[in-house]
Design a protein around this motif. Structure first.
Motif, short mmCIF file in Angstrom:
data_model
loop_
_atom_site.label_atom_id
_atom_site.label_comp_id
_atom_site.label_asym_id
_atom_site.label_seq_id
_atom_site.Cartn_x
_atom_site.Cartn_y
_atom_site.Cartn_z
N TRP A 1 1.86 1.80 -3.26
CA TRP A 1 0.89 2.22 -4.36
C TRP A 1 0.96 3.57 -4.13
O TRP A 1 0.57 4.29 -5.20
CB TRP A 1 -0.22 1.30 -3.85
N TRP A 2 0.68 4.10 -2.73
CA TRP A 2 0.74 5.39 -2.41
C TRP A 2 1.78 6.30 -3.29
O TRP A 2 1.57 7.41 -3.66
CB TRP A 2 0.56 5.62 -1.10
N ASP A 3 2.97 5.61 -2.94
CA ASP A 3 4.03 6.44 -3.79
C ASP A 3 4.08 6.51 -5.14
O ASP A 3 4.30 7.55 -5.78
CB ASP A 3 5.27 5.88 -3.14
N LYS B 1 1.22 6.58 -6.89
CA LYS B 1 -0.01 7.50 -6.97
C LYS B 1 0.59 8.96 -6.91
O LYS B 1 0.30 9.66 -7.78
CB LYS B 1 -1.23 7.26 -6.05
N ALA B 2 1.44 9.25 -6.08
CA ALA B 2 2.06 10.33 -5.79
C ALA B 2 2.82 10.84 -6.85
O ALA B 2 2.95 12.15 -7.23
CB ALA B 2 2.77 10.40 -4.41
N CYS C 1 0.87 -1.34 0.07
CA CYS C 1 -0.09 -0.03 0.06
C CYS C 1 0.86 1.36 0.09
O CYS C 1 0.58 2.05 -0.76
CB CYS C 1 -0.99 -0.10 1.03
N VAL C 2 2.13 0.84 0.88
CA VAL C 2 2.89 2.45 0.78
C VAL C 2 3.65 2.52 -0.53
O VAL C 2 3.62 3.94 -1.18
CB VAL C 2 3.93 2.16 1.68
#
Length: 107
Positions: free
Chosen positions: A25-27, A29-30, A22-23
């Protein structure tokens, strides 16, 4: 409650790897949105502390950090180290227990 069963270890390992995925994925997306990013050192530390499967899965599925060197090579090395430790743990669990108890006693 006794937290030292193999099933408990497996569940903790899976949770860590889902969080790491998830981290990543978040990175990713960012990165696409041009927003605040997670430091590469943080991403690698998350892999080192047990999230290498989640990190490698995110790298392949999301296409995140696939061309970035030396990040890619370091992550592959961490993954290989974890696979090796897993094989040793399965093949010789007593060896792992003895090594951990020796490490604890020397602290």
């Amino acid at each position: 409650m006794y937290l030292s069963t193999p099933l408990t270890h497996l569940l903790i390992y899976l949770v860590i790897n889902v969080v790491v995925y998830c981290v990543y994925w978040w990175d990713k997306k960012a990165a696409v949105e041009g927003a605040w990013r997670v430091r590469e050192s943080t991403l690698l530390w998350l892999a080192i502390v047990g999230g290498s499967l989640g990190a490698l899965a995110a790298q392949q599925v999301l296409g995140h950090k696939t061309r970035k060197e030396p990040f890619r090579s370091i992550l592959m090395t961490i993954g290989a180290l974890h696979v090796g430790l897993g094989v040793v743990w399965i093949a010789a669990p007593n060896l792992v227990v003895e090594a951990l108890s020796h490490m604890r006693s020397s602290l």
